[in-house]
Design a protein around this motif. Sequence first.
Motif, PDB file in Angstrom:
ATOM      1  N   PRO A 190      25.360  46.486 -46.447  1.00 38.96           N
ATOM      2  CA  PRO A 190      24.153  47.037 -45.798  1.00 38.96           C
ATOM      3  C   PRO A 190      24.190  48.550 -45.595  1.00 38.96           C
ATOM      4  O   PRO A 190      23.136  49.181 -45.504  1.00 38.96           O
ATOM      5  N   TRP A 191      25.399  49.133 -45.479  1.00 36.75           N
ATOM      6  CA  TRP A 191      25.521  50.555 -45.202  1.00 36.75           C
ATOM      7  C   TRP A 191      26.380  51.230 -46.271  1.00 36.75           C
ATOM      8  O   TRP A 191      27.288  50.613 -46.835  1.00 36.75           O
ATOM      9  N   ALA A 214      19.640  50.417 -48.114  1.00 34.76           N
ATOM     10  CA  ALA A 214      18.226  50.266 -48.474  1.00 34.76           C
ATOM     11  C   ALA A 214      17.466  51.573 -48.278  1.00 34.76           C
ATOM     12  O   ALA A 214      16.519  51.866 -49.026  1.00 34.76           O
ATOM     13  N   LEU A 215      17.862  52.377 -47.285  1.00 37.28           N
ATOM     14  CA  LEU A 215      17.195  53.658 -47.055  1.00 37.28           C
ATOM     15  C   LEU A 215      17.506  54.632 -48.187  1.00 37.28           C
ATOM     16  O   LEU A 215      16.608  55.335 -48.677  1.00 37.28           O
ATOM     17  N   GLY A 234      18.764  64.702 -48.459  1.00 40.16           N
ATOM     18  CA  GLY A 234      18.530  64.617 -47.014  1.00 40.16           C
ATOM     19  C   GLY A 234      17.065  64.780 -46.651  1.00 40.16           C
ATOM     20  O   GLY A 234      16.541  64.087 -45.769  1.00 40.16           O
ATOM     21  N   MET A 235      16.382  65.686 -47.349  1.00 36.86           N
ATOM     22  CA  MET A 235      14.953  65.873 -47.079  1.00 36.86           C
ATOM     23  C   MET A 235      14.158  64.631 -47.433  1.00 36.86           C
ATOM     24  O   MET A 235      13.211  64.256 -46.720  1.00 36.86           O
ATOM     25  N   ARG A 236      14.528  63.975 -48.514  1.00 37.58           N
ATOM     26  CA  ARG A 236      13.800  62.759 -48.884  1.00 37.58           C
ATOM     27  C   ARG A 236      14.104  61.613 -47.922  1.00 37.58           C
ATOM     28  O   ARG A 236      13.239  60.771 -47.644  1.00 37.58           O
ATOM     29  N   LEU A 237      15.334  61.569 -47.413  1.00 42.11           N
ATOM     30  CA  LEU A 237      15.644  60.574 -46.389  1.00 42.11           C
ATOM     31  C   LEU A 237      14.805  60.816 -45.135  1.00 42.11           C
ATOM     32  O   LEU A 237      14.256  59.879 -44.551  1.00 42.11           O
ATOM     33  N   ASP A 285      19.027  53.947 -38.602  1.00 45.50           N
ATOM     34  CA  ASP A 285      19.040  53.927 -40.062  1.00 45.50           C
ATOM     35  C   ASP A 285      20.046  54.921 -40.618  1.00 45.50           C
ATOM     36  O   ASP A 285      20.533  54.760 -41.740  1.00 45.50           O
ATOM     37  N   ILE A 286      20.319  55.969 -39.837  1.00 40.99           N
ATOM     38  CA  ILE A 286      21.296  56.994 -40.198  1.00 40.99           C
ATOM     39  C   ILE A 286      22.188  57.242 -39.002  1.00 40.99           C
ATOM     40  O   ILE A 286      21.711  57.350 -37.870  1.00 40.99           O
ATOM     41  N   ILE A 287      23.489  57.339 -39.248  1.00 41.97           N
ATOM     42  CA  ILE A 287      24.457  57.679 -38.202  1.00 41.97           C
ATOM     43  C   ILE A 287      25.231  58.900 -38.670  1.00 41.97           C
ATOM     44  O   ILE A 287      25.827  58.893 -39.750  1.00 41.97           O
TER      45      ILE A 287
END
Length: 306
Positions: A90-91, A162-163, A183-186, A119-121
Amino acid sequence: MKETKKALLTVVVPVFNRAALLADMLASLTAQTTRGFELIVVDNASTDRSPAVVREWAERNPDIPSRLLAESRPGAAAARQCGLDAVDTPWTLFFDSDDLMRPGHIAAVLDAINRFDADIIGWDLQAEGPGGGRRIFPDGSYHWDNIMRGGFATLRYCARTALFRRAGGWNPEIGLWDDIELGMRLLACKPKIKKIAARDPDVRVRFTAQSISGTSYSSQISRMEPALKAMSATLGPQRAFFVDIKRAHTYGCAAREGSEEAARAMAALLARTHAFSRRIALRFLYATTRAGIRGTHLVLKLFYDT
């Protein structure tokens, strides 16, 4: 028969001719205080012993599920995308073959995955060598900090697999700053972001002569354009001026190194900037940066990071 618990996280590492440094990185994975993760190493057409180092390590450490893949297209982004395509946890956490993590890093990441609705750590890291120091993962102002301070540089965070895929993954055509562009697209996906608070960073970045970003600003002037143009499209009209601020800052740093190309590039930037207030802002940033005055981009942040 005892059921094996499925891993939550895959660490993806691209490698190209880093046999000696790779061995140190793998040793730092062996030293992790917990398991619950998998490893994918993507060999990017190495001509040294890098693949053999990975195979030998895997034989000695069967408790860490690992795979060695091959990617013939040149560049770390292509190798990372090859690894991402193969991830089935998953990550995903991207790491580099010449850097290190302290023994408790994976445990802290897995704990955060289980505790946070995110979703982000992210986390801070410690950079060694020229230009070293603590690199801060942002607590806010994510778009600004990403483009001006590399807030989403590769080793500063992990994210849901998935992100990464929804954002489009790695773009091998970008080259320099492909991680910041990703990073910008995330961020465009509006993820939920959490940060691991730690007194001392668990990740150590070692800059070497082979580091992708290079050792001078002058070398970045033309190489940064594919990433900046892609980021401008992602940011949209409200934040696209951040890209020109990044250009002016880089040109100022390069001019301080004596680059004549920087002065020409800055003149071209001003010529295509029609708003008077923005031309003044860019001139101010370029001049103060060229003079060696640090942190003047923060003045512009007050006006444009809204």
